[in-house]
Design a protein around this motif. Structure first.
Motif, PDB file in Angstrom:
ATOM      1  N   SER A  71      45.619   3.777  75.644  1.00 45.13           N
ATOM      2  CA  SER A  71      46.046   3.734  74.246  1.00 45.13           C
ATOM      3  C   SER A  71      45.418   2.552  73.514  1.00 45.13           C
ATOM      4  O   SER A  71      45.109   2.640  72.317  1.00 45.13           O
ATOM      5  CB  SER A  71      47.578   3.658  74.156  1.00 45.13           C
ATOM      6  OG  SER A  71      48.162   4.854  74.639  1.00 45.13           O
ATOM      7  N   THR A  72      45.223   1.457  74.218  1.00 40.35           N
ATOM      8  CA  THR A  72      44.585   0.289  73.606  1.00 40.35           C
ATOM      9  C   THR A  72      43.137   0.606  73.245  1.00 40.35           C
ATOM     10  O   THR A  72      42.658   0.245  72.161  1.00 40.35           O
ATOM     11  CB  THR A  72      44.646  -0.920  74.548  1.00 40.35           C
ATOM     12  OG1 THR A  72      46.011  -1.193  74.867  1.00 40.35           O
ATOM     13  CG2 THR A  72      44.021  -2.149  73.907  1.00 40.35           C
ATOM     14  N   ALA A  75      43.160   2.802  70.184  1.00 36.94           N
ATOM     15  CA  ALA A  75      43.444   2.024  68.973  1.00 36.94           C
ATOM     16  C   ALA A  75      42.237   1.201  68.549  1.00 36.94           C
ATOM     17  O   ALA A  75      41.966   1.038  67.352  1.00 36.94           O
ATOM     18  CB  ALA A  75      44.649   1.116  69.213  1.00 36.94           C
ATOM     19  N   ASP A  80      42.125   0.238  64.504  1.00 38.32           N
ATOM     20  CA  ASP A  80      43.495  -0.181  64.218  1.00 38.32           C
ATOM     21  C   ASP A  80      43.850  -1.455  64.969  1.00 38.32           C
ATOM     22  O   ASP A  80      44.927  -2.016  64.775  1.00 38.32           O
ATOM     23  CB  ASP A  80      44.481   0.928  64.607  1.00 38.32           C
ATOM     24  CG  ASP A  80      44.437   2.099  63.647  1.00 38.32           C
ATOM     25  OD1 ASP A  80      43.985   1.908  62.500  1.00 38.32           O
ATOM     26  OD2 ASP A  80      44.851   3.209  64.043  1.00 38.32           O
ATOM     27  N   VAL A 109      43.833   9.672  63.159  1.00 35.61           N
ATOM     28  CA  VAL A 109      44.498   9.130  64.340  1.00 35.61           C
ATOM     29  C   VAL A 109      45.872   9.760  64.514  1.00 35.61           C
ATOM     30  O   VAL A 109      46.671   9.796  63.570  1.00 35.61           O
ATOM     31  CB  VAL A 109      44.652   7.599  64.234  1.00 35.61           C
ATOM     32  CG1 VAL A 109      45.239   7.030  65.522  1.00 35.61           C
ATOM     33  CG2 VAL A 109      43.313   6.938  63.916  1.00 35.61           C
ATOM     34  N   PRO A 111      49.115   8.980  66.598  1.00 31.48           N
ATOM     35  CA  PRO A 111      49.766   8.037  67.506  1.00 31.48           C
ATOM     36  C   PRO A 111      50.678   8.764  68.483  1.00 31.48           C
ATOM     37  O   PRO A 111      50.928   9.968  68.358  1.00 31.48           O
ATOM     38  CB  PRO A 111      50.568   7.138  66.553  1.00 31.48           C
ATOM     39  CG  PRO A 111      50.858   8.020  65.379  1.00 31.48           C
ATOM     40  CD  PRO A 111      49.677   8.942  65.244  1.00 31.48           C
ATOM     41  N   ASP A 190      46.481  10.389  70.726  1.00 28.53           N
ATOM     42  CA  ASP A 190      47.137   9.657  71.809  1.00 28.53           C
ATOM     43  C   ASP A 190      48.275  10.488  72.389  1.00 28.53           C
ATOM     44  O   ASP A 190      49.324  10.662  71.760  1.00 28.53           O
ATOM     45  CB  ASP A 190      47.679   8.319  71.278  1.00 28.53           C
ATOM     46  CG  ASP A 190      47.982   7.339  72.408  1.00 28.53           C
ATOM     47  OD1 ASP A 190      47.931   7.752  73.583  1.00 28.53           O
ATOM     48  OD2 ASP A 190      48.259   6.172  72.104  1.00 28.53           O
TER      49      ASP A 190
END
Length: 307
Positions: A71-72, A75, A80, A109, A111, A190
């Motif tokens: 997820s990092t 992002a 982001d 995106v 999330p 994600d």
């Protein structure tokens, strides 16, 4: 006809007419790229020297155990999150060179969780995806984009229901429809299948494949290795903040690599009809084979799979 909600969201975008619009992207062209990314959170290196490219016309799946940095990385690719070192490029330029409005025309995106304070109807949430295009030559596509996105995700039946009143799976599909309605060349999703049943997991990944077939670049974080094997053109396995392996599923989904990365012995074999890799845990216990010796503790006293 433009809805009042659409007008309301467009009003939040001052100066939108001066934004640079995206140029067409050829299939196979690099849409986004991470180079030498390092991200530290809470004193821990969540990403450590990660580099990867995302190309138009492909589905790239990010897989790996919890805390691996999936997820990092997503992002960071979305701009982001600002890395401590390294660079993200979108559309051939450093991500920081784009304004927020220009980025919104180039990447969408999804999330892990979507939450709204006000009880917007589901259709209005989807229409929010069109906000970046307000005042541009593609503004006229709004209604068609919303309708097609809702049809693709099968959410038309609850278009008028408040988003907050939907089930978790319904909210997930509405949130995906918003991303699709945004019509960008880069989709960053994600865990889009986390709250979905079997039918809708397949639906979401088919939509990803359709977007890639239409020339978009799709990056999707997945926990289900079977979905990654069946639908991704490339898979990147993250482990300890690094990319352990990346490439076609048939090459990357290797039993030794996955067993080591997940600390769970697995078998990988081809599907008898399609040849797609199937990943199956090795379960020890009565009437089952024991875990492979190399996955036991060094002193051979305990298996990583437990009793």
């Amino acid at each position: 006809m433009t809805s009042m909600g659409s007008v309301r969201w467009k009003a939040l975008l001052p100066g939108r007419r001066t934004r640079a619009l995206p140029s067409p992207t050829a299939r196979g062209e690099l849409v986004a790229e991470a180079v030498g990314l390092r991200v530290a959170l809470g004193g821990r290196a969540v990403l450590d020297g990660v580099g990867i490219g995302v190309r138009a016309g492909e589905v790239l799946a990010l897989v790996g155990p919890n805390g691996a940095g999936k997820s990092t990385l997503l992002a960071a690719l979305a701009a982001d999150l600002t890395p401590g070192a390294g660079e993200v490029r979108i559309g051939g330029r450093p991500a920081g060179d784009w304004t927020a409005g220009e980025l919104a025309l180039r990447r969408a995106v999804l999330p892990q969780a979507a939450a709204l304070t006000f009880p917007f109807p589901a259709a209005e949430v989807v229409r929010m995806g069109r906000a970046p295009w307000a005042g541009t030559g593609r503004e006229d596509e709004d209604e068609a984009a919303v309708a097609l996105a809702m049809a693709a995700t099968e959410v038309e039946a609850f278009a008028g229901r408040p988003f907050s009143a939907l089930s978790g799976g319904e909210r997930a599909r509405v949130a995906l429809a918003r991303v699709l309605a945004q019509r960008t060349g880069l989709l960053l999703l994600d865990e889009p299948t986390a709250a979905l049943d079997l039918r809708h997991q397949e639906l979401v990944l088919r939509v990803c494949r359709e977007r890639a077939a239409a020339g978009d670049a799709v990056v999707v974080v997945l926990h289900d290795l079977g979905l990654a094997a069946a639908h991704a053109d490339r898979v990147a396995v993250l482990h300890g903040g690094r990319i352990e392996a990346a490439g076609p599923p048939s090459e990357v989904l290797d039993a030794e690599v996955l067993s080591r990365v997940y600390r769970q012995p697995v078998e990988v074999f081809p599907h008898p009809r399609t040849g797609v890799p199937l990943v199956v845990p090795v379960r020890s216990g009565p009437h089952r084979d024991p875990a492979p010796p190399h996955l036991h503790d060094p002193d051979n006293s305990a298996s990583l799979t437990g009793p």
